[in-house]
Design a protein around this motif. Structure first.
Motif, PDB file in Angstrom:
ATOM      1  N   ARG A 134       0.844  -1.310  -0.018  1.00 29.13           N
ATOM      2  CA  ARG A 134      -0.043   0.142   0.064  1.00 29.13           C
ATOM      3  C   ARG A 134       0.893   1.085  -0.018  1.00 29.13           C
ATOM      4  O   ARG A 134       0.516   2.263  -0.735  1.00 29.13           O
ATOM      5  CB  ARG A 134      -0.883  -0.026   1.062  1.00 29.13           C
ATOM      6  CG  ARG A 134      -2.240  -0.419   0.999  1.00 29.13           C
ATOM      7  CD  ARG A 134      -3.208   0.087   1.873  1.00 29.13           C
ATOM      8  NE  ARG A 134      -4.632  -0.594   1.722  1.00 29.13           N
ATOM      9  CZ  ARG A 134      -5.328  -0.654   0.607  1.00 29.13           C
ATOM     10  NH1 ARG A 134      -4.949  -0.026  -0.314  1.00 29.13           N
ATOM     11  NH2 ARG A 134      -6.667  -1.269   0.727  1.00 29.13           N
ATOM     12  N   ALA A 135       2.117   1.076   0.613  1.00 31.36           N
ATOM     13  CA  ALA A 135       2.779   2.223   0.576  1.00 31.36           C
ATOM     14  C   ALA A 135       3.245   2.858  -0.732  1.00 31.36           C
ATOM     15  O   ALA A 135       3.711   4.033  -0.869  1.00 31.36           O
ATOM     16  CB  ALA A 135       4.226   1.973   1.693  1.00 31.36           C
ATOM     17  N   LEU A 136       3.142   2.090  -1.788  1.00 33.24           N
ATOM     18  CA  LEU A 136       3.458   2.295  -3.179  1.00 33.24           C
ATOM     19  C   LEU A 136       2.588   3.113  -3.769  1.00 33.24           C
ATOM     20  O   LEU A 136       2.783   3.724  -4.833  1.00 33.24           O
ATOM     21  CB  LEU A 136       3.871   1.072  -3.939  1.00 33.24           C
ATOM     22  CG  LEU A 136       5.143   0.089  -3.180  1.00 33.24           C
ATOM     23  CD1 LEU A 136       5.374  -0.910  -4.080  1.00 33.24           C
ATOM     24  CD2 LEU A 136       6.343   1.157  -3.098  1.00 33.24           C
ATOM     25  N   GLU A 137       1.452   3.261  -3.029  1.00 27.76           N
ATOM     26  CA  GLU A 137       0.418   4.074  -3.514  1.00 27.76           C
ATOM     27  C   GLU A 137       1.005   5.527  -3.862  1.00 27.76           C
ATOM     28  O   GLU A 137       0.600   6.315  -4.663  1.00 27.76           O
ATOM     29  CB  GLU A 137      -0.863   4.086  -2.570  1.00 27.76           C
ATOM     30  CG  GLU A 137      -1.751   2.859  -2.887  1.00 27.76           C
ATOM     31  CD  GLU A 137      -2.885   2.862  -1.941  1.00 27.76           C
ATOM     32  OE1 GLU A 137      -4.040   2.305  -2.519  1.00 27.76           O
ATOM     33  OE2 GLU A 137      -2.782   3.216  -0.800  1.00 27.76           O
ATOM     34  N   GLU A 138       1.984   5.699  -2.785  1.00 23.98           N
ATOM     35  CA  GLU A 138       2.460   7.082  -3.022  1.00 23.98           C
ATOM     36  C   GLU A 138       3.266   7.399  -4.352  1.00 23.98           C
ATOM     37  O   GLU A 138       3.592   8.439  -4.569  1.00 23.98           O
ATOM     38  CB  GLU A 138       3.907   7.227  -1.783  1.00 23.98           C
ATOM     39  CG  GLU A 138       3.237   7.514  -0.632  1.00 23.98           C
ATOM     40  CD  GLU A 138       4.457   7.516   0.335  1.00 23.98           C
ATOM     41  OE1 GLU A 138       4.125   7.566   1.464  1.00 23.98           O
ATOM     42  OE2 GLU A 138       5.682   7.417  -0.010  1.00 23.98           O
ATOM     43  N   GLY A 140       2.037   6.069  -6.984  1.00 25.03           N
ATOM     44  CA  GLY A 140       0.893   6.208  -8.114  1.00 25.03           C
ATOM     45  C   GLY A 140       0.601   4.663  -8.480  1.00 25.03           C
ATOM     46  O   GLY A 140      -0.322   4.461  -9.173  1.00 25.03           O
ATOM     47  N   ALA A 141       1.042   3.750  -7.680  1.00 26.38           N
ATOM     48  CA  ALA A 141       0.517   2.285  -7.890  1.00 26.38           C
ATOM     49  C   ALA A 141      -0.842   2.089  -7.376  1.00 26.38           C
ATOM     50  O   ALA A 141      -1.159   2.893  -6.277  1.00 26.38           O
ATOM     51  CB  ALA A 141       1.427   1.264  -7.084  1.00 26.38           C
ATOM     52  N   SER A 142      -1.602   1.402  -8.205  1.00 23.75           N
ATOM     53  CA  SER A 142      -2.809   1.082  -7.567  1.00 23.75           C
ATOM     54  C   SER A 142      -3.028  -0.285  -6.678  1.00 23.75           C
ATOM     55  O   SER A 142      -2.344  -1.088  -7.321  1.00 23.75           O
ATOM     56  CB  SER A 142      -4.070   0.915  -8.674  1.00 23.75           C
ATOM     57  OG  SER A 142      -3.802   2.256  -9.265  1.00 23.75           O
ATOM     58  N   ILE A 143      -3.724  -0.330  -5.468  1.00 21.42           N
ATOM     59  CA  ILE A 143      -3.798  -1.724  -4.948  1.00 21.42           C
ATOM     60  C   ILE A 143      -4.861  -2.243  -5.085  1.00 21.42           C
ATOM     61  O   ILE A 143      -5.952  -1.569  -4.983  1.00 21.42           O
ATOM     62  CB  ILE A 143      -3.303  -1.267  -3.561  1.00 21.42           C
ATOM     63  CG1 ILE A 143      -2.101  -0.764  -2.780  1.00 21.42           C
ATOM     64  CG2 ILE A 143      -3.547  -2.752  -2.573  1.00 21.42           C
ATOM     65  CD1 ILE A 143      -1.051  -1.552  -3.623  1.00 21.42           C
ATOM     66  N   ARG A 144      -5.111  -3.512  -5.464  1.00 16.09           N
ATOM     67  CA  ARG A 144      -6.334  -4.196  -5.707  1.00 16.09           C
ATOM     68  C   ARG A 144      -6.485  -5.401  -4.708  1.00 16.09           C
ATOM     69  O   ARG A 144      -5.426  -6.344  -4.568  1.00 16.09           O
ATOM     70  CB  ARG A 144      -6.776  -4.836  -7.285  1.00 16.09           C
ATOM     71  CG  ARG A 144      -5.924  -3.631  -8.264  1.00 16.09           C
ATOM     72  CD  ARG A 144      -6.823  -3.690  -9.247  1.00 16.09           C
ATOM     73  NE  ARG A 144      -8.165  -3.515  -9.062  1.00 16.09           N
ATOM     74  CZ  ARG A 144      -8.899  -4.170 -10.066  1.00 16.09           C
ATOM     75  NH1 ARG A 144      -8.700  -4.714 -10.982  1.00 16.09           N
ATOM     76  NH2 ARG A 144     -10.498  -3.997  -9.924  1.00 16.09           N
ATOM     77  N   MET A 145      -7.450  -5.304  -4.010  1.00 18.65           N
ATOM     78  CA  MET A 145      -7.715  -6.319  -2.714  1.00 18.65           C
ATOM     79  C   MET A 145      -8.511  -7.404  -3.449  1.00 18.65           C
ATOM     80  O   MET A 145      -9.720  -7.252  -3.573  1.00 18.65           O
ATOM     81  CB  MET A 145      -8.192  -5.508  -1.546  1.00 18.65           C
ATOM     82  CG  MET A 145      -8.638  -6.323  -0.382  1.00 18.65           C
ATOM     83  SD  MET A 145      -7.032  -6.657   0.761  1.00 18.65           S
ATOM     84  CE  MET A 145      -6.993  -5.007   1.559  1.00 18.65           C
ATOM     85  N   VAL A 146      -8.082  -8.768  -3.012  1.00 17.63           N
ATOM     86  CA  VAL A 146      -9.055  -9.895  -3.352  1.00 17.63           C
ATOM     87  C   VAL A 146      -9.754 -10.215  -2.346  1.00 17.63           C
ATOM     88  O   VAL A 146      -9.387 -10.095  -1.168  1.00 17.63           O
ATOM     89  CB  VAL A 146      -8.083 -11.111  -3.847  1.00 17.63           C
ATOM     90  CG1 VAL A 146      -8.933 -12.370  -4.114  1.00 17.63           C
ATOM     91  CG2 VAL A 146      -7.226 -10.616  -4.998  1.00 17.63           C
ATOM     92  N   ASP A 147     -11.181 -10.328  -2.442  1.00 21.06           N
ATOM     93  CA  ASP A 147     -12.115 -10.560  -1.359  1.00 21.06           C
ATOM     94  C   ASP A 147     -12.036 -12.149  -0.953  1.00 21.06           C
ATOM     95  O   ASP A 147     -11.540 -13.058  -1.869  1.00 21.06           O
ATOM     96  CB  ASP A 147     -13.439 -10.112  -1.849  1.00 21.06           C
ATOM     97  CG  ASP A 147     -14.492  -9.869  -0.907  1.00 21.06           C
ATOM     98  OD1 ASP A 147     -14.039  -9.985   0.506  1.00 21.06           O
ATOM     99  OD2 ASP A 147     -15.510  -9.661  -1.239  1.00 21.06           O
ATOM    100  N   ILE A 148     -12.620 -12.439   0.001  1.00 14.76           N
ATOM    101  CA  ILE A 148     -12.880 -13.844   0.402  1.00 14.76           C
ATOM    102  C   ILE A 148     -14.283 -14.240   0.347  1.00 14.76           C
ATOM    103  O   ILE A 148     -15.278 -13.506   0.163  1.00 14.76           O
ATOM    104  CB  ILE A 148     -12.642 -13.984   2.141  1.00 14.76           C
ATOM    105  CG1 ILE A 148     -13.373 -12.842   2.809  1.00 14.76           C
ATOM    106  CG2 ILE A 148     -10.973 -13.627   2.344  1.00 14.76           C
ATOM    107  CD1 ILE A 148     -13.501 -13.160   4.401  1.00 14.76           C
TER     108      ILE A 148
END
Ligand SMILES: Cc1ncc(COP(=O)(O)O)c(C=O)c1O
Length: 420
Positions: A134-138, A140-148
């Motif tokens: 998540r720190a890499l959002e700084e 410009g990377a986007s984080i995509r979270m896989v659900d359960i």
């Protein structure tokens, strides 16, 4: 319990090697079910750590005996971890813990990311395999979270398939959940990541005490674990494919060489704890020994040890889980079907109506039964399940040194707490 007979482990001999296990609370033997937070250590690990401090305590690369002994000791520890994970010794990086190593790697990988690049993480994961990414959002990377899938706390495969795309640069996921015990289909996830040109970063911290790891067969790009979760010292270990360790650029001091793994190990390492690693891996290898068995390598003995540990832990879980499910008001999160126990570790997360996890852990603790309450940093999971504000779960974390009798004591204590 009948299942104990299926175990080939000699529990008396095993337990006698762990001084901590003979402690008592109110004259009752303590029951250590806090393994997922950190396991106890056998005498030989304690002796190796103390022995290093007594005889060889020095910094590295000096032109004198104790320093040379320290250099050799670190190489021995690297070779031991390479046997444990199934890789070459120079693909092993030591660090203070898994979290620090993951931040180090995310900083280095982040240097190469551009706006729009995506990183996939999962709701099942410990935050140490989420926040560093998540720190890499700084950048410009986007984080995509896989659900359960809420009903059994497994990853939602459809969601996973949709989230990993050609924009994905890295997929970070756990081998097993430190809260609900789910074992992920790691090989399948690695393949999917690679099919889209993404790197696969595996958190094996929770899995390592429960099952065998073969990084070559898995073909993951990176894998992290922590020796204090599998009967060793408080240290983190990172495996990286050599070509990645050579190519990614760490932030480092000039004095570090560019050789792997040295370029990833900054400052003075924790030598005395590293000295405990060969003893820890040898302890594991000895677990694989059966009367009449002979192995051509330590790695072979380690695989036999893991098979024996899995058998024993399956036995514990087969007795524990159905009995827990019979306790009135108890909700068990994760896989409950005995036919699917190969998809979970013995780690159990539960709640009991009318009792907070903290209250349960405290009452068990007073009876000498050590469990955990809360989220254990699997924060996205407790939030997703809507239980974070209600104290998370009670976690019962058996490992191979736990016995069927200890499961009985835990069950009797829980039944009693619920009844009174
Ligand atoms: C699954 C998992 N990942 C990562 C971590 C963090 O490990 P460390 O304490 O070595 O940073 C833990 C610690 O509990 C864990 O259980």
């Amino acid at each position: 319990m009948a299942t104990e007979t299926a175990s080939t482990l000699n529990l008396d001999s095993i337990r006698s090697q762990f001084p901590a296990l003979s402690q008592t609370v109110q004259r009752q033997p303590a029951v250590f079910l806090d393994g997922p937070g950190g396991t106890q250590v056998p005498r030989r690990v304690i002796a190796a750590i103390a022995g290093y401090l007594r005889r060889n305590n020095a910094n590295t690369n000096g032109a004198y005996r104790t320093s040379r002994a320290t250099d050799r000791m670190i190489e021995t520890a690297r070779a031991a971890m390479a046997d444990f994970l199934g890789c070459d010794a120079d693909e092993i990086v030591f660090g203070p813990n898994m979290t620090s190593l993951t931040f180090a790697m995310s900083r280095a990988i982040g240097r190469e990311l551009a706006a729009g690049d995506e990183i996939v993480v999962t709701t099942l994961d410990h935050d140490a395999n989420i926040s560093p990414w998540r720190a890499l959002e700084e950048r410009g990377a986007s984080i995509r979270m896989v659900d359960i899938r809420e009903e059994d706390c497994t990853l939602d495969r459809n969601d996973l398939e949709q989230k990993i795309t050609d924009r994905t640069k890295l997929v970070a996921f756990g081998w097993a959940s430190n809260a609900v015990g789910t074992i992920n289909p790691v090989r399948e996830i690695v393949e999917r990541a690679h099919a889209h040109g993404a790197l696969a970063f595996v958190d094996a911290v929770h899995y390592a005490p429960h099952g065998p790891i073969d990084v070559r067969a898995l073909d993951c790009d990176f894998l992290v674990c922590s020796t204090y979760k599998f009967f060793g010292p408080h240290l983190g270990v990172l495996y990286g494919k050599r070509r990645h360790l050579e190519r990614f650029q760490p932030y480092k001091v000039r004095a570090n060489t560019n050789a792997v793994p040295n370029r990833w190990e900054w400052g003075t390492l924790n030598h005395e704890l590293i000295a405990g690693i060969p003893a820890c891996v040898d302890y594991w290898a000895d677990l694989g020994l059966q009367p009449g068995s002979s192995f051509s390598s330590r790695r072979e003995a380690l695989l036999a040890a893991h098979a024996a540990v899995e058998r024993h832990e399956r036995g514990l879980m087969a007795e524990l889980i159905p009995r827990l499910l019979g306790i009135p008001g108890l909700t068990l999160y994760g896989i409950r079907d005995p036919q699917r126990f190969d998809q979970r570790c013995p780690t159990v997360a539960l709640r009991i109506e009318g009792h907070s996890p903290l209250e349960l852990a405290t009452r068990l603790g007073k009876r000498g039964i050590f469990t955990w309450d809360g989220n254990y940093y699997a924060l996205n999971l407790t939030e997703r399940l809507g239980i974070e504000k209600a104290g998370g779960f009670l976690r019962i974390g058996p490992v191979h040194y736990n016995t069927a009798e200890e499961m009985e004591r835990l069950l009797a204590a829980l039944e009693n707490i619920v009844r009174v």
